[in-house]
Design a protein around this motif. Structure first.
Motif, PDB file in Angstrom:
ATOM      1  N   GLY A   1       6.983  19.008 -10.300  1.00  0.00           N
ATOM      2  CA  GLY A   1       8.435  18.932 -10.294  1.00  0.00           C
ATOM      3  C   GLY A   1       9.004  17.539 -10.237  1.00  0.00           C
ATOM      4  N   ILE A   2       8.157  16.516 -10.038  1.00  0.00           N
ATOM      5  CA  ILE A   2       8.639  15.132 -10.052  1.00  0.00           C
ATOM      6  C   ILE A   2       8.744  14.668 -11.501  1.00  0.00           C
ATOM      7  CG2 ILE A   2       8.151  12.737  -9.437  1.00  0.00           C
ATOM      8  CD1 ILE A   2       6.788  13.731  -6.912  1.00  0.00           C
ATOM      9  N   VAL A   3       9.965  14.296 -11.898  1.00  0.00           N
ATOM     10  CA  VAL A   3      10.213  13.796 -13.249  1.00  0.00           C
ATOM     11  C   VAL A   3       9.966  12.295 -13.303  1.00  0.00           C
ATOM     12  CG1 VAL A   3      11.986  13.510 -15.034  1.00  0.00           C
ATOM     13  CG2 VAL A   3      11.888  15.632 -13.689  1.00  0.00           C
ATOM     14  N   ASP A   4      10.413  11.592 -12.266  1.00  0.00           N
ATOM     15  CA  ASP A   4      10.253  10.138 -12.213  1.00  0.00           C
ATOM     16  C   ASP A   4      10.252   9.707 -10.753  1.00  0.00           C
ATOM     17  OD1 ASP A   4      10.088   7.513 -13.457  1.00  0.00           O
ATOM     18  OD2 ASP A   4      12.111   7.178 -12.696  1.00  0.00           O
ATOM     19  N   ILE A   5       9.534   8.634 -10.475  1.00  0.00           N
ATOM     20  CA  ILE A   5       9.504   8.077  -9.123  1.00  0.00           C
ATOM     21  C   ILE A   5       9.419   6.553  -9.232  1.00  0.00           C
ATOM     22  CG2 ILE A   5       6.993   8.342  -8.920  1.00  0.00           C
ATOM     23  CD1 ILE A   5       7.481   9.055  -5.925  1.00  0.00           C
ATOM     24  N   GLN A   6      10.282   5.881  -8.470  1.00  0.00           N
ATOM     25  CA  GLN A   6      10.324   4.416  -8.458  1.00  0.00           C
ATOM     26  C   GLN A   6      10.445   3.964  -7.006  1.00  0.00           C
ATOM     27  OE1 GLN A   6      10.103   2.546 -11.319  1.00  0.00           O
ATOM     28  NE2 GLN A   6       9.921   4.474 -12.441  1.00  0.00           N
ATOM     29  N   GLN A   7       9.776   2.871  -6.681  1.00  0.00           N
ATOM     30  CA  GLN A   7       9.875   2.320  -5.330  1.00  0.00           C
ATOM     31  C   GLN A   7       9.668   0.821  -5.393  1.00  0.00           C
ATOM     32  OE1 GLN A   7       7.031   3.813  -2.436  1.00  0.00           O
ATOM     33  NE2 GLN A   7       8.520   3.564  -0.810  1.00  0.00           N
ATOM     34  N   GLY A   8      10.418   0.082  -4.576  1.00  0.00           N
ATOM     35  CA  GLY A   8      10.252  -1.360  -4.560  1.00  0.00           C
ATOM     36  C   GLY A   8      10.960  -2.004  -3.383  1.00  0.00           C
TER      37      GLY A   8
ATOM     38  N   MET B   1      13.228  -1.540   1.735  1.00  0.00           N
ATOM     39  CA  MET B   1      12.597  -0.882   0.607  1.00  0.00           C
ATOM     40  C   MET B   1      13.446   0.293   0.142  1.00  0.00           C
ATOM     41  SD  MET B   1       8.737   0.705   0.437  1.00  0.00           S
ATOM     42  CE  MET B   1       7.973  -0.877   0.806  1.00  0.00           C
ATOM     43  N   GLY B   2      13.464   0.496  -1.153  1.00  0.00           N
ATOM     44  CA  GLY B   2      14.164   1.636  -1.716  1.00  0.00           C
ATOM     45  C   GLY B   2      13.201   2.526  -2.487  1.00  0.00           C
ATOM     46  N   LEU B   3      13.508   3.815  -2.506  1.00  0.00           N
ATOM     47  CA  LEU B   3      12.718   4.809  -3.233  1.00  0.00           C
ATOM     48  C   LEU B   3      13.683   5.744  -3.941  1.00  0.00           C
ATOM     49  CD1 LEU B   3      10.122   6.599  -3.791  1.00  0.00           C
ATOM     50  CD2 LEU B   3      10.670   7.743  -1.643  1.00  0.00           C
ATOM     51  N   THR B   4      13.419   6.030  -5.201  1.00  0.00           N
ATOM     52  CA  THR B   4      14.143   7.076  -5.912  1.00  0.00           C
ATOM     53  C   THR B   4      13.127   8.029  -6.510  1.00  0.00           C
ATOM     54  OG1 THR B   4      14.269   5.860  -7.997  1.00  0.00           O
ATOM     55  CG2 THR B   4      16.113   5.586  -6.473  1.00  0.00           C
ATOM     56  N   VAL B   5      13.391   9.321  -6.336  1.00  0.00           N
ATOM     57  CA  VAL B   5      12.556  10.349  -6.936  1.00  0.00           C
ATOM     58  C   VAL B   5      13.485  11.302  -7.671  1.00  0.00           C
ATOM     59  CG1 VAL B   5      10.766  12.092  -6.579  1.00  0.00           C
ATOM     60  CG2 VAL B   5      10.986  10.201  -4.954  1.00  0.00           C
ATOM     61  N   ARG B   6      13.216  11.532  -8.933  1.00  0.00           N
ATOM     62  CA  ARG B   6      13.994  12.488  -9.724  1.00  0.00           C
ATOM     63  C   ARG B   6      13.164  13.753  -9.863  1.00  0.00           C
ATOM     64  NH1 ARG B   6      17.384  10.170 -14.486  1.00  0.00           N
ATOM     65  NH2 ARG B   6      18.388   9.372 -12.610  1.00  0.00           N
TER      66      ARG B   6
ATOM     67  N   GLU C   1       0.835  -1.207   0.000  1.00  0.00           N
ATOM     68  CA  GLU C   1       0.000   0.000   0.000  1.00  0.00           C
ATOM     69  C   GLU C   1       0.867   1.255   0.000  1.00  0.00           C
ATOM     70  OE1 GLU C   1      -3.356   2.551   0.141  1.00  0.00           O
ATOM     71  OE2 GLU C   1      -3.029   0.532  -0.608  1.00  0.00           O
ATOM     72  N   LEU C   2       1.964   1.236   0.738  1.00  0.00           N
ATOM     73  CA  LEU C   2       2.889   2.360   0.741  1.00  0.00           C
ATOM     74  C   LEU C   2       3.421   2.614  -0.666  1.00  0.00           C
ATOM     75  CD1 LEU C   2       4.731   4.473   2.093  1.00  0.00           C
ATOM     76  CD2 LEU C   2       6.373   2.604   2.474  1.00  0.00           C
ATOM     77  N   ILE C   3       3.830   1.564  -1.349  1.00  0.00           N
ATOM     78  CA  ILE C   3       4.340   1.711  -2.708  1.00  0.00           C
ATOM     79  C   ILE C   3       3.267   2.301  -3.612  1.00  0.00           C
ATOM     80  CG2 ILE C   3       5.115   0.434  -4.752  1.00  0.00           C
ATOM     81  CD1 ILE C   3       6.583  -1.473  -2.777  1.00  0.00           C
ATOM     82  N   ARG C   4       2.053   1.801  -3.516  1.00  0.00           N
ATOM     83  CA  ARG C   4       0.962   2.309  -4.347  1.00  0.00           C
ATOM     84  C   ARG C   4       0.754   3.807  -4.109  1.00  0.00           C
ATOM     85  NH1 ARG C   4      -3.835   4.027  -4.261  1.00  0.00           N
ATOM     86  NH2 ARG C   4      -4.157   3.772  -2.032  1.00  0.00           N
ATOM     87  N   ARG C   5       0.683   4.188  -2.851  1.00  0.00           N
ATOM     88  CA  ARG C   5       0.464   5.604  -2.508  1.00  0.00           C
ATOM     89  C   ARG C   5       1.621   6.484  -2.967  1.00  0.00           C
ATOM     90  NH1 ARG C   5      -2.118   5.934   3.596  1.00  0.00           N
ATOM     91  NH2 ARG C   5      -3.724   4.347   3.321  1.00  0.00           N
ATOM     92  N   THR C   6       2.832   5.990  -2.766  1.00  0.00           N
ATOM     93  CA  THR C   6       4.011   6.777  -3.118  1.00  0.00           C
ATOM     94  C   THR C   6       4.092   7.019  -4.623  1.00  0.00           C
ATOM     95  OG1 THR C   6       5.219   5.915  -1.203  1.00  0.00           O
ATOM     96  CG2 THR C   6       6.524   6.906  -2.956  1.00  0.00           C
ATOM     97  N   LEU C   7       3.829   5.995  -5.411  1.00  0.00           N
ATOM     98  CA  LEU C   7       3.922   6.153  -6.865  1.00  0.00           C
ATOM     99  C   LEU C   7       2.906   7.161  -7.402  1.00  0.00           C
ATOM    100  CD1 LEU C   7       4.631   2.479  -7.982  1.00  0.00           C
ATOM    101  CD2 LEU C   7       6.271   4.347  -7.621  1.00  0.00           C
ATOM    102  N   GLU C   8       1.804   7.344  -6.694  1.00  0.00           N
ATOM    103  CA  GLU C   8       0.795   8.326  -7.101  1.00  0.00           C
ATOM    104  C   GLU C   8       1.293   9.760  -6.978  1.00  0.00           C
ATOM    105  OE1 GLU C   8      -2.642   7.495  -4.700  1.00  0.00           O
ATOM    106  OE2 GLU C   8      -3.338   5.912  -6.049  1.00  0.00           O
ATOM    107  N   LEU C   9       2.346   9.976  -6.190  1.00  0.00           N
ATOM    108  CA  LEU C   9       2.838  11.338  -5.973  1.00  0.00           C
ATOM    109  C   LEU C   9       3.274  12.018  -7.267  1.00  0.00           C
ATOM    110  CD1 LEU C   9       4.921  10.937  -2.680  1.00  0.00           C
ATOM    111  CD2 LEU C   9       2.572  11.794  -2.944  1.00  0.00           C
ATOM    112  N   LYS C  10       3.707  11.239  -8.253  1.00  0.00           N
ATOM    113  CA  LYS C  10       4.137  11.831  -9.531  1.00  0.00           C
ATOM    114  C   LYS C  10       3.000  12.608 -10.185  1.00  0.00           C
ATOM    115  CE  LYS C  10       6.332  10.972 -13.929  1.00  0.00           C
ATOM    116  NZ  LYS C  10       6.829  10.019 -14.894  1.00  0.00           N
ATOM    117  N   GLN C  11       1.778  12.151  -9.991  1.00  0.00           N
ATOM    118  CA  GLN C  11       0.618  12.812 -10.589  1.00  0.00           C
ATOM    119  C   GLN C  11       0.130  13.989  -9.749  1.00  0.00           C
ATOM    120  OE1 GLN C  11       0.291  11.500 -13.514  1.00  0.00           O
ATOM    121  NE2 GLN C  11       1.620   9.827 -12.907  1.00  0.00           N
ATOM    122  N   ILE C  12       0.646  14.118  -8.530  1.00  0.00           N
ATOM    123  CA  ILE C  12       0.118  15.093  -7.580  1.00  0.00           C
ATOM    124  C   ILE C  12       1.078  16.253  -7.317  1.00  0.00           C
ATOM    125  CG2 ILE C  12      -0.699  15.406  -5.203  1.00  0.00           C
ATOM    126  CD1 ILE C  12      -1.492  12.395  -5.263  1.00  0.00           C
ATOM    127  N   ILE C  13       2.364  15.953  -7.170  1.00  0.00           N
ATOM    128  CA  ILE C  13       3.335  16.969  -6.757  1.00  0.00           C
ATOM    129  C   ILE C  13       4.115  17.481  -7.964  1.00  0.00           C
ATOM    130  CG2 ILE C  13       5.330  17.459  -5.289  1.00  0.00           C
ATOM    131  CD1 ILE C  13       4.350  15.297  -3.380  1.00  0.00           C
TER     132      ILE C  13
END
Length: 98
Positions: A35-42, A54-59, A21-33
């Motif tokens: 300045g986010i170019v790319d977001i990956q989490q796994g 777990m790792g997260l990258t946000v460009r 659920e955290l991954i699902r919510r986090t990936l949605e941030l690209k559509q909301i915030i």
């Protein structure tokens, strides 16, 4: 561009469903915030993880976008959810891409 890297360690009680659920919510941030170019989490499968599951990258477009990300209400909702599900520790690295 700016790369934002986060490693997450959870309590033993944190379920896989909560992590998913955290991954699902986090990936949605690209559509909301803005300045986010790319977001990956796994989930981390490395045997050298030192307990970080777990790792997260946000460009981001630039540093300003990263600075706006932290206090954004959608990001703060993720931070609250992390506390709720048992985040034990995190490591954060930010750097500018060359």
């Amino acid at each position: 561009m700016v790369e934002h890297i986060v490693l997450l360690k959870f309590a033993q009680e944190t379920t896989q469903a909560q992590k998913d659920e955290l991954i699902r919510r986090t990936l949605e941030l690209k559509q909301i915030i803005p300045g986010i170019v790319d977001i990956q989490q796994g989930m981390n499968f490395s045997t050298r993880s030192q307990g970080y599951e777990m790792g997260l990258t946000v460009r981001f477009e630039d540093r300003t976008s990263l600075e706006n990300y932290g206090p954004h209400p959608a990001h703060q909702a993720i931070v609250s959810y992390l506390k709720e599900i048992g985040l034990e520790d995190s490591i954060i690295v930010d750097f500018e891409l060359k």
